[in-house]
Scaffold this motif. Structure first.
Motif, short mmCIF file in Angstrom:
data_model
loop_
_atom_site.label_atom_id
_atom_site.label_comp_id
_atom_site.label_asym_id
_atom_site.label_seq_id
_atom_site.Cartn_x
_atom_site.Cartn_y
_atom_site.Cartn_z
N THR A 151 0.83 -1.21 0.00
CA THR A 151 0.00 0.00 0.00
C THR A 151 0.86 1.25 0.00
N GLU A 152 1.91 1.24 0.82
CA GLU A 152 2.82 2.38 0.88
C GLU A 152 3.43 2.66 -0.49
N GLN A 153 3.87 1.61 -1.19
CA GLN A 153 4.49 1.78 -2.50
C GLN A 153 3.50 2.31 -3.52
N ARG A 154 2.25 1.80 -3.48
CA ARG A 154 1.22 2.26 -4.43
C ARG A 154 0.94 3.75 -4.23
N VAL A 155 0.86 4.18 -2.97
CA VAL A 155 0.62 5.59 -2.67
C VAL A 155 1.77 6.44 -3.20
N GLN A 156 2.99 6.02 -2.93
CA GLN A 156 4.16 6.80 -3.34
C GLN A 156 4.29 6.86 -4.86
N GLU A 157 4.02 5.74 -5.52
CA GLU A 157 4.11 5.72 -6.98
C GLU A 157 3.07 6.63 -7.62
N LEU A 158 1.84 6.60 -7.10
CA LEU A 158 0.79 7.45 -7.65
C LEU A 158 1.10 8.92 -7.38
N ALA A 159 1.61 9.20 -6.19
CA ALA A 159 1.95 10.58 -5.85
C ALA A 159 3.02 11.11 -6.80
N ARG A 160 4.01 10.27 -7.10
CA ARG A 160 5.06 10.69 -8.03
C ARG A 160 4.51 10.93 -9.42
N SER A 161 3.64 10.03 -9.85
CA SER A 161 3.09 10.16 -11.21
C SER A 161 2.22 11.41 -11.35
N LEU A 162 1.65 11.85 -10.24
CA LEU A 162 0.81 13.04 -10.25
C LEU A 162 1.60 14.31 -9.93
#
Length: 355
Positions: free
Chosen positions: A40-51
């Motif tokens: 979950t932590e990785q998914r949040v961080q990846e989406l935040a970076r992409s945005l």
């Protein structure tokens, strides 16, 4: 064209189907504390970076009275050993989305006191300190204070602060015993800063090894006054000019041994043919000297990793019971800088041919 709306915690939460609180904690290094899964932590961080989203750390720090910053204070930034500790602390801080402020006390207690005050003024959330190690009076404020402090490399027996250090006594005892096993009886000791825990523990190990082999301690063979290269150079020069002949040197740091090697070279003394040398602490260049250096290896990486773990454990759980000290084992690495005095010339020639 209509401009895209800015990325927000709410937008990330909606896209992933989780709460805004979970997103905030995953982005601010609190996932482990609140048992948020790594996936979950990785998914949040990846989406935040992409945005293109990053939390406003200054605003968050003012709101929560937190700076997401830790301090690191070491005695000598030019010493590769301390640089290795700082590197691991920086990596550990980065993993938790923290920044670090590094200070150099230059082995001065006055500068150490000033630097601790400076770090406090920057509202750091914790400090890793490699202390000068001569006095602990100025550290008493941290025992029950509001800023967690962890000691690394040097410590004070009886001071209730967590610390991680090498087993300096055992390492020095083994280094001296190694020289004795190779036939050496007159072993010069190039010490570091007197009164500090590494120096006193290493000196105690040196004395213990001599005593256990019934070799009297020759006080005239103990020289040096700090852990720097110049101390090793001057001490070796003076020992070579004295009447206290010696067959081996045990240097208490990699920089001391470097200074000793420079002095030996200038005086035309060959290592190990004329004088054997063992150094406390390994460095990448030591195996590549003309006479590869025999060393007592200690792990700066592990020391830094444990120190930063202890610090963040206390930052996240301020009421955590202060742990005792952690002593890391050392390893003797035998190379080519030690000559076996009991070996005959023919045996030595044969060993060089075969080895």
């Amino acid at each position: 064209m209509k401009q895209k709306s800015p990325a927000t915690l709410k937008r990330i939460a909606e896209q992933l189907g989780i709460s805004v609180t979970t997103v905030s904690r995953a982005l601010t290094g609190q996932a482990r504390r609140y048992r948020i899964g790594r996936e979950t932590e990785q998914r949040v961080q990846e989406l935040a970076r992409s945005l293109g989203f990053s939390p406003n750390r200054l605003a968050r720090g003012l709101r929560l009275n937190r700076s997401s910053t830790i301090g690191v204070l070491i005695p000598d930034v030019s010493n590769p050993f301390f640089a290795g500790i700082v590197r691991q602390i920086a990596l550990g801080a980065r993993e938790r989305h923290y920044s670090i402020i590094v200070c150099d006390s230059q082995d001065s207690e006055d500068i150490e006191i000033e630097s601790l005050a400076l770090l406090r003024s920057h509202n750091v959330e914790g400090i890793v300190l490699c202390p000068v190690g001569l006095s602990a009076d100025h550290l008493l404020q941290f025992v029950e204070g509001d800023i967690p402090l962890v000691l690394a490399d040097r410590y004070f027996p009886g001071l209730r602060l967590p610390y991680v250090a090498s087993d300096n006594f055992a390492g020095a005892r083994e280094a001296t015993a190694h020289l004795i096993r190779n036939g050496h009886r007159r072993i010069a000791c190039l010490q570091g800063l007197r009164g500090t825990s590494p120096n006193e523990d290493r000196l105690r190990g040196y004395r213990e090894a001599l005593a256990s082999h019934q070799i009297p301690v020759n006080e005239s063979l103990i020289a040096g006054d700090c852990f720097g290269e110049q101390s090793g150079y001057v001490a070796t020069k003076l020992l070579l000019k004295s009447a206290s002949g010696f067959t081996a040197i045990f240097a208490f740091s990699n920089l001391i041994s470097l200074g000793a090697m420079r002095a030996l070279s200038e005086e035309g003394v060959r290592v190990p043919d004329d004088v054997s040398v063992v150094s406390f602490d390994d460095q990448p260049y030591l195996p590549h000297l003309a006479a590869p250096m025999t060393v007592v290896a200690q792990s700066a990486a592990e020391m830094g990793q444990i120190a930063v773990k202890l610090l963040f454990d206390h930052i996240q759980e301020p009421q955590r019971t202060v742990p005792g000290g952690i002593l890391l084992p050392t390893t003797l690495i035998s190379r080519g800088s030690v000559r076996n005095l009991d070996e005959s010339p023919s045996e030595r020639t044969q060993r060089h041919v075969c080895g």
